[in-house]
Write an enzyme that holds these catalytic residues in place. Structure first.
Site, short mmCIF file in Angstrom:
data_model
loop_
_atom_site.label_atom_id
_atom_site.label_comp_id
_atom_site.label_asym_id
_atom_site.label_seq_id
_atom_site.Cartn_x
_atom_site.Cartn_y
_atom_site.Cartn_z
N ASN A 214 37.23 51.02 35.38
CA ASN A 214 37.50 50.71 33.98
C ASN A 214 36.39 51.08 33.00
O ASN A 214 35.99 50.27 32.16
CB ASN A 214 37.86 49.22 33.83
CG ASN A 214 38.82 48.99 32.67
OD1 ASN A 214 39.53 49.90 32.25
ND2 ASN A 214 38.84 47.78 32.16
N SER A 238 45.03 49.38 28.87
CA SER A 238 44.80 48.40 27.81
C SER A 238 43.49 48.67 27.07
O SER A 238 43.39 48.40 25.87
CB SER A 238 44.78 46.98 28.39
OG SER A 238 43.70 46.81 29.30
N SER A 322 44.17 43.90 42.90
CA SER A 322 43.14 44.25 41.93
C SER A 322 42.76 45.71 42.10
O SER A 322 42.92 46.29 43.18
CB SER A 322 41.90 43.37 42.13
OG SER A 322 41.24 43.75 43.33
N THR A 323 42.24 46.28 41.03
CA THR A 323 41.78 47.67 41.10
C THR A 323 40.68 47.81 42.15
O THR A 323 40.61 48.81 42.87
CB THR A 323 41.25 48.13 39.73
OG1 THR A 323 42.29 47.99 38.76
CG2 THR A 323 40.81 49.58 39.77
N GLY A 324 39.83 46.78 42.27
CA GLY A 324 38.75 46.84 43.24
C GLY A 324 39.24 46.99 44.67
O GLY A 324 38.69 47.78 45.44
N HIS A 370 38.46 26.97 41.91
CA HIS A 370 39.62 26.36 42.55
C HIS A 370 39.86 26.91 43.95
O HIS A 370 40.16 26.18 44.87
CB HIS A 370 40.85 26.57 41.67
CG HIS A 370 40.67 26.02 40.29
ND1 HIS A 370 40.60 24.66 40.05
CD2 HIS A 370 40.53 26.62 39.08
CE1 HIS A 370 40.42 24.45 38.75
NE2 HIS A 370 40.38 25.62 38.15
#
Length: 398
Positions: A214, A238, A322-324, A370
């Protein structure tokens, strides 16, 4: 009793005691440690099972000689690391009941285990990835894997299709553009604040291929921590809309910013959502018109679908990967050795120092923890198995 008889009786008693000691101690010590672990699991009702495994009691180390002590210490560390791997595997499917501090303790324990690449583990895992997904051939859309006339289904909006006509087809490379595959050493650089003051830049830049996510900053003071070399960087559409005004009034700023990436590939999810398509194509045409050195690639939606199914079998059930994790999966297929930097989902370090969400801002993660991301626990398993290596802290500087 005759004096000689008393002496013989005493010697016999001493020999018997010595024999019992030799028979009891060596054979029982490892077993006794295992029994203690099992007893600990049964007795510690208030502690989650995985953490009880990781905190199993230490075996008493005999100190007869330095070499014996060192060997026993090494064996104990090996056993501890095996227990640790078992614990990580068990909590990857169950995260309730664990605090952030619990996980940071696990990270501390992991760092005490010497890391070594395991060629067989790597080969087996890579073969499974290749069988399901085949990044080498299908990672990006190409003219070879997507001919004119294809009705391509979107990754997420799978009931929606886009017909591949000639005007779209010519945007694709003829074949997969990674001509030097397999790369020997690859770096996958996340954007976590753990990279600040890490001094990992030099090590990252020595890699044969560097993946980034990104459009992160790589120039100025941050380069000493994150490096400046980039071979492939993902772009979330985005950011094109929000930061660069959809390449209308801020097109010049975009072109100025991307100049720092040299001849890197820009990877966009043009076919994940319909809303991404126009923006991704806009990036392609902007680079083409400006004769930029970078080349645009598009994630293949079928590859991403197959990859999501692969990780779902391992407990990763998120709405979308996720992109990772996507890029890490690609790197395992394209590279012989993979090292991850800047992957840190916690709000603080193991030394209890606050960590910003990204290395390029001062925003802290939301307060409270969490559950540990399922993805990160999978990456930890890959690290423990010697398939890839996670950099948890500062890099060693020569």
């Amino acid at each position: 009793m005759r004096p000689g008889g008393a002496l013989l009786a005493l010697l016999a008693s001493l020999l018997l005691l010595l024999l019992l000691r030799l028979l009891w101690c060596p054979a029982d010590a490892p077993g006794r440690a295992r029994i203690l672990v099992e007893e600990s699991r049964e007795a510690t009702h208030g502690t989650p099972a995985a953490l009880r495994t990781l905190r199993s009691p230490a075996t008493a180390v005999p100190r007869a000689t330095n070499s014996t002590y060192l060997n026993e210490k090494s064996l104990h560390l090996t056993e501890k690391c095996k227990n640790l791997q078992y614990g990580i595997e068990s909590f990857s499917n169950k995260t309730k009941g664990y605090s952030e501090n619990d996980y940071l303790q696990i990270i501390t324990d992991i760092q005490s285990c010497p890391w070594k690449r395991q060629a067989e583990e790597y080969a087996n895992f890579r073969a499974k990835l290749a069988s399901c997904c085949d990044a080498v051939q299908n990672f990006v859309v190409s003219q070879n894997n997507t001919p004119v006339g294809t009705n391509m289904s979107y990754e997420v909006e799978s009931k929606k299709e886009i017909p591949i006509k000639k005007n779209i087809f010519h945007m694709f490379p003829v074949s997969q553009p990674f001509v030097d595959y397999p790369y020997n050493q690859c770096a996958v650089v996340g954007n976590g604040g753990i990279l600040n003051k890490s001094l990992c830049g030099t090590e990252i830049d020595k890699s044969d291929f560097v993946f980034r996510c990104n459009l992160p900053p790589t120039t100025g003071d941050v380069s000493k921590d994150v490096g400046s070399k980039t071979n492939l960087v993902t772009i979330n559409p985005s950011i094109i809309t929000l930061k660069y005004g959809n390449l209308k009034e801020k097109k010049a700023l975009f072109l100025e910013d991307i100049a720092t990436y040299g001849e890197a590939f820009f990877l966009l999810p043009a076919f994940s959502f319909r809303a991404n398509t126009g923006t991704s194509f806009k990036v392609y045409y902007t680079l083409e018109e400006s004769k930029a050195r970078q080349k645009v690639l598009f994630f293949h939606p079928k590859y991403l679908k197959d990859l999501a199914l692969f990780w779902r079998t391992k407990g990763v059930t998120a709405y979308r990967l996720s992109t990772g994790l996507m890029i890490t999966s690609v790197a395992v297929e394209l590279c012989k050795n993979v090292k991850l930097y800047g992957f840190w989902p916690f709000s603080k370090t193991v030394e209890d120092i606050p960590v910003s969400h990204h290395y390029y801002d001062n925003k802290l993660p939301k307060h409270g923890f969490h559950q540990m991301p399922k993805e990160y626990s999978q990456i930890l398993q890959l690290h423990m198995k010697g398939i890839l290596k996670l950099q948890f802290s500062k890099c060693e500087v020569a």
